[in-house]
Motif scaffolding. Sequence first.
Motif, mmCIF file in Angstrom:
data_model
loop_
_atom_site.group_PDB
_atom_site.id
_atom_site.type_symbol
_atom_site.label_atom_id
_atom_site.label_comp_id
_atom_site.label_asym_id
_atom_site.label_seq_id
_atom_site.Cartn_x
_atom_site.Cartn_y
_atom_site.Cartn_z
ATOM 1 N N PRO A 18 0.787 -1.231 0.000
ATOM 2 C CA PRO A 18 0.000 0.000 0.000
ATOM 3 C C PRO A 18 0.823 1.288 0.000
ATOM 4 O O PRO A 18 0.296 2.354 -0.251
ATOM 5 N N GLN A 19 2.115 1.200 0.231
ATOM 6 C CA GLN A 19 2.930 2.415 0.307
ATOM 7 C C GLN A 19 3.678 2.749 -0.974
ATOM 8 O O GLN A 19 4.329 3.780 -1.047
ATOM 9 N N GLY A 20 3.640 1.902 -2.014
ATOM 10 C CA GLY A 20 4.339 2.241 -3.253
ATOM 11 C C GLY A 20 4.514 1.057 -4.177
ATOM 12 O O GLY A 20 3.999 -0.027 -3.932
ATOM 13 N N CYS A 21 5.258 1.293 -5.261
ATOM 14 C CA CYS A 21 5.531 0.265 -6.254
ATOM 15 C C CYS A 21 6.353 -0.863 -5.627
ATOM 16 O O CYS A 21 7.409 -0.625 -5.037
ATOM 17 N N GLU A 22 5.863 -2.063 -5.771
ATOM 18 C CA GLU A 22 6.490 -3.235 -5.156
ATOM 19 C C GLU A 22 7.961 -3.372 -5.548
ATOM 20 O O GLU A 22 8.841 -3.516 -4.685
ATOM 21 N N GLU A 23 8.243 -3.327 -6.832
ATOM 22 C CA GLU A 23 9.612 -3.512 -7.313
ATOM 23 C C GLU A 23 10.494 -2.307 -6.999
ATOM 24 O O GLU A 23 11.664 -2.472 -6.622
ATOM 25 N N CYS A 24 9.966 -1.095 -7.164
ATOM 26 C CA CYS A 24 10.757 0.106 -6.871
ATOM 27 C C CYS A 24 11.127 0.186 -5.393
ATOM 28 O O CYS A 24 12.233 0.608 -5.045
ATOM 29 N N LEU A 25 10.225 -0.217 -4.518
ATOM 30 C CA LEU A 25 10.533 -0.234 -3.089
ATOM 31 C C LEU A 25 11.684 -1.191 -2.803
ATOM 32 O O LEU A 25 12.558 -0.908 -1.983
ATOM 33 N N ALA A 26 11.704 -2.335 -3.504
ATOM 34 C CA ALA A 26 12.754 -3.337 -3.290
ATOM 35 C C ALA A 26 14.116 -2.868 -3.804
ATOM 36 O O ALA A 26 15.152 -3.238 -3.236
ATOM 37 N N THR A 27 14.121 -2.055 -4.875
ATOM 38 C CA THR A 27 15.383 -1.638 -5.484
ATOM 39 C C THR A 27 15.794 -0.214 -5.126
ATOM 40 O O THR A 27 16.885 0.216 -5.489
ATOM 41 N N GLY A 28 14.911 0.524 -4.471
ATOM 42 C CA GLY A 28 15.210 1.902 -4.112
ATOM 43 C C GLY A 28 14.960 2.894 -5.235
ATOM 44 O O GLY A 28 15.398 4.039 -5.164
ATOM 45 N N ASP A 29 14.249 2.460 -6.278
ATOM 46 C CA ASP A 29 13.933 3.348 -7.400
ATOM 47 C C ASP A 29 12.743 4.241 -7.060
ATOM 48 O O ASP A 29 12.036 4.025 -6.079
ATOM 49 N N ARG A 30 12.511 5.236 -7.946
ATOM 50 C CA ARG A 30 11.393 6.157 -7.773
ATOM 51 C C ARG A 30 10.331 5.885 -8.832
ATOM 52 O O ARG A 30 10.620 5.302 -9.872
ATOM 53 N N TRP A 31 9.120 6.353 -8.581
ATOM 54 C CA TRP A 31 8.021 6.192 -9.522
ATOM 55 C C TRP A 31 7.288 7.515 -9.674
ATOM 56 O O TRP A 31 7.472 8.428 -8.879
ATOM 57 N N VAL A 32 6.450 7.600 -10.720
ATOM 58 C CA VAL A 32 5.656 8.799 -10.971
ATOM 59 C C VAL A 32 4.247 8.610 -10.412
ATOM 60 O O VAL A 32 3.810 9.350 -9.545
ATOM 61 N N HIS A 33 3.526 7.599 -10.911
ATOM 62 C CA HIS A 33 2.177 7.278 -10.437
ATOM 63 C C HIS A 33 2.089 5.776 -10.214
ATOM 64 O O HIS A 33 2.874 5.015 -10.771
ATOM 65 N N LEU A 34 1.102 5.374 -9.428
ATOM 66 C CA LEU A 34 0.941 3.956 -9.099
ATOM 67 C C LEU A 34 -0.312 3.372 -9.725
ATOM 68 O O LEU A 34 -1.329 4.055 -9.876
ATOM 69 N N ARG A 35 -0.225 2.092 -10.070
ATOM 70 C CA ARG A 35 -1.337 1.328 -10.629
ATOM 71 C C ARG A 35 -1.454 0.015 -9.849
ATOM 72 O O ARG A 35 -0.451 -0.587 -9.490
ATOM 73 N N LYS A 36 -2.697 -0.426 -9.628
ATOM 74 C CA LYS A 36 -2.930 -1.676 -8.902
ATOM 75 C C LYS A 36 -3.536 -2.717 -9.833
ATOM 76 O O LYS A 36 -4.501 -2.433 -10.548
ATOM 77 N N CYS A 37 -2.976 -3.908 -9.832
ATOM 78 C CA CYS A 37 -3.518 -5.029 -10.603
ATOM 79 C C CYS A 37 -4.816 -5.490 -9.949
ATOM 80 O O CYS A 37 -4.862 -5.744 -8.735
ATOM 81 N N LEU A 38 -5.869 -5.602 -10.737
ATOM 82 C CA LEU A 38 -7.159 -6.002 -10.184
ATOM 83 C C LEU A 38 -7.343 -7.516 -10.174
ATOM 84 O O LEU A 38 -8.418 -7.997 -9.835
ATOM 85 N N SER A 39 -6.292 -8.259 -10.484
ATOM 86 C CA SER A 39 -6.326 -9.716 -10.337
ATOM 87 C C SER A 39 -5.669 -10.147 -9.032
ATOM 88 O O SER A 39 -6.187 -11.019 -8.339
#
Length: 85
Positions: A18-39
Amino acid sequence: MPICQHLAQAQDPAPRTPQGCEECLATGDRWVHLRKCLSCGHVGCCDSSPNKHATAHATVIGHPVIASFEPGEDWRWCYVDKIIG
């Protein structure tokens, strides 16, 4: 208006991160906007972000529908039919 079964059948799972992009959080990267998979609830960064993790997830895993995970935005997108809902 075309009918998209993917949008019609999309669920609303809890976000996995809920706090950010799953992969970016793991690698320390930044993101612009977030999207959630509905599956599955995967939260990934949008295509304006350097890594485009939401689209990568849809492409690799095959889950067809995402929703904006930004406050105040209420839309969904089907990658298969290329329709917004």
